[in-house]
Design an enzyme around this catalytic site. Structure first.
Site, PDB file in Angstrom:
ATOM      1  N   GLY A 278      32.128  38.319  43.999  1.00 30.26           N
ATOM      2  CA  GLY A 278      32.609  37.782  42.726  1.00 30.26           C
ATOM      3  C   GLY A 278      31.557  36.887  42.090  1.00 30.26           C
ATOM      4  N   GLY A 279      31.697  35.587  42.292  1.00 27.77           N
ATOM      5  CA  GLY A 279      30.854  34.591  41.632  1.00 27.77           C
ATOM      6  C   GLY A 279      29.353  34.883  41.726  1.00 27.77           C
TER       7      GLY A 279
ATOM      8  CB  SER B 158      32.721  32.416  49.394  1.00 31.08           C
ATOM      9  OG  SER B 158      33.740  31.823  48.605  1.00 31.08           O
TER      10      SER B 158
ATOM     11  CG  ASN C 218      35.783  41.207  40.490  1.00 34.91           C
ATOM     12  OD1 ASN C 218      35.876  41.473  39.285  1.00 34.91           O
ATOM     13  ND2 ASN C 218      36.724  40.558  41.151  1.00 34.91           N
ATOM     14  CD1 TRP C 219      29.841  41.020  37.593  1.00 32.64           C
ATOM     15  CD2 TRP C 219      29.479  41.666  35.480  1.00 32.64           C
ATOM     16  NE1 TRP C 219      28.580  41.552  37.529  1.00 32.64           N
ATOM     17  CE2 TRP C 219      28.327  41.955  36.240  1.00 32.64           C
ATOM     18  CE3 TRP C 219      29.483  41.988  34.119  1.00 32.64           C
ATOM     19  CZ2 TRP C 219      27.202  42.545  35.690  1.00 32.64           C
ATOM     20  CZ3 TRP C 219      28.357  42.579  33.569  1.00 32.64           C
ATOM     21  CH2 TRP C 219      27.223  42.845  34.349  1.00 32.64           C
ATOM     22  CE  LYS C 220      36.077  36.541  40.992  1.00 29.37           C
ATOM     23  NZ  LYS C 220      37.007  35.966  41.903  1.00 29.37           N
TER      24      LYS C 220
ATOM     25  N   GLY D 135      36.296  32.707  45.870  1.00 30.51           N
ATOM     26  CA  GLY D 135      35.936  31.689  44.886  1.00 30.51           C
ATOM     27  C   GLY D 135      36.028  30.268  45.396  1.00 30.51           C
TER      28      GLY D 135
ATOM     29  CD  GLU E 299      37.718  40.740  47.581  1.00 28.99           C
ATOM     30  OE1 GLU E 299      36.523  40.578  47.358  1.00 28.99           O
ATOM     31  OE2 GLU E 299      38.600  40.645  46.699  1.00 28.99           O
TER      32      GLU E 299
ATOM     33  CG  HIS F 107      40.691  40.903  42.897  1.00 27.81           C
ATOM     34  ND1 HIS F 107      41.066  39.591  42.766  1.00 27.81           N
ATOM     35  CD2 HIS F 107      39.409  40.893  43.338  1.00 27.81           C
ATOM     36  CE1 HIS F 107      40.039  38.816  43.107  1.00 27.81           C
ATOM     37  NE2 HIS F 107      39.023  39.583  43.455  1.00 27.81           N
TER      38      HIS F 107
ATOM     39  CD  GLU G 188      40.461  36.292  41.086  1.00 26.19           C
ATOM     40  OE1 GLU G 188      40.008  37.018  40.191  1.00 26.19           O
ATOM     41  OE2 GLU G 188      39.733  35.607  41.835  1.00 26.19           O
TER      42      GLU G 188
HETATM   43  C1  PEP Z   1      36.129  38.619  44.321  1.00 23.59           C
HETATM   44  O1  PEP Z   1      36.393  38.278  43.173  1.00 23.59           O
HETATM   45  O2  PEP Z   1      36.462  39.724  44.746  1.00 23.59           O
HETATM   46  C2  PEP Z   1      35.410  37.672  45.175  1.00 23.59           C
HETATM   47  C3  PEP Z   1      35.207  37.999  46.423  1.00 23.59           C
HETATM   48  O3  PEP Z   1      35.014  36.498  44.591  1.00 23.59           O
HETATM   49  P1  PEP Z   1      33.964  35.426  45.206  1.00 23.59           P
HETATM   50  O4  PEP Z   1      32.777  36.210  45.717  1.00 23.59           O
HETATM   51  O5  PEP Z   1      33.621  34.542  44.069  1.00 23.59           O
HETATM   52  O6  PEP Z   1      34.661  34.731  46.319  1.00 23.59           O
END
Ligand code: PEP
Length: 254
Positions: free
Chosen positions: A233-234, A212, A9-11, A172, A166, A94, A96
């Site tokens: 994500g990151g 994470s 997930n590149w956000k 994040g 999640e 998600h 966010e």
């Molecule tokens: C996400 O955005 O779904 C996520 C899990 O982010 P991160 O890996 O950065 O925690």
């Protein structure tokens, strides 16, 4: 056996050029077989990345979607448009989206049904807040989200889903749920699927962990029996770390 799924997930990161560069690198990498890899760039980069990935097994997904096919919904993107841009997946619900854009389980439920109607695989996100975990309410919160988001689906629809657990406090933040805790919640989700859609469906649906995930912890998490991969994500923004996560997850499931 369920094939592991690793989705990035590149956000709200990467220009079209940067996204294309990443996709070229991923395409050229020796990705092991026996897994499903999906990247979810921002809307603007979808058609260009789709062009790069054409003819490869790497899937393309969006990060959100409106539930209607078209209409006066300024700023929204429809399932038809996602298909047109080459998407086979969409991340829905998600945290966010829930936190900053007020999305509810009801909204997610409409989007899940619409995605399935258009042969787009939804990656449905659920997860508890830190205060809910600390109050011992994780199971109750996750169950409510799963049932709310999947309301009204039949078994044939449910078996086409991907679910991602999640925990919001792990997204994040660099904090990760322990493999044991994540396994426990993923198991609860699988039991809920079995109760509502039958054991066969429950055994088929990939249930991912997200929060994470990095090359260093992906193996331990995905080695758990009910963790069928990761929503990243990151660490999915850098091709080397994303590829390392894919390799680690696949080797743990072999
Ligand atoms: C996400 O955005 O779904 C996520 C899990 O982010 P991160 O890996 O950065 O925690």
């Amino acid at each position: 056996m369920r094939e592991p799924v690793i989705a990035g997930n590149w956000k709200m990161y990467k220009t079209i050029g940067q996204a294309v560069q990443f996709a070229e690198k991923l395409k050229a990498a020796a990705i092991p077989g026996g897994c499903r890899v999906v990247i979810c760039p921002p809307f603007t980069a979808l058609p260009a990345v789709s062009g790069v990935l054409r003819g490869t097994p790497i899937g393309l997904g969006a990060q959100n979607m409106h539930h209607r096919e078209e209409g006066a919904f300024t700023g929204e993107v429809s399932p038809l448009m996602l298909k047109d841009a080459g998407c086979r997946y969409v991340i829905l619900g998600h945290s966010e989206r829930r936190q900053y854009f007020g999305e509810t389980d009801r909204d997610v439920n409409l989007k899940v049904a619409a995605a399935l109607d258009h042969q787009i695989t939804p990656i449905v996100c659920v997860g508890e807040l830190l205060e809910e975990r600390e109050a011992g309410r994780t199971g109750e919160v996750v169950a409510r989200q799963v049932l709310g988001c999947l309301n009204g689906l039949n078994a044939g629809q449910a078996e086409r889903l991907i679910i991602a657990y999640e925990p919001v406090w792990a997204i994040g933040t660099g904090r990760t749920a322990s493999a044991g805790d994540a396994q426990q919640v993923n198991r609860l989700i699988r039991d809920l699927l079995a109760e509502n859609f039958g054991r066969e469906v429950a055994q088929q649906v990939p249930i991912l962990y997200g929060g994470s995930v990095k090359p260093g912890n992906a193996g331990e998490l995905t080695a758990q029996p009910d963790i069928d991969g990761a929503l990243v994500g990151g660490a999915s923004l850098d091709p080397d770390s994303f590829i390392a996560i894919i390799r680690s997850a696949v080797s743990c499931k072999q």
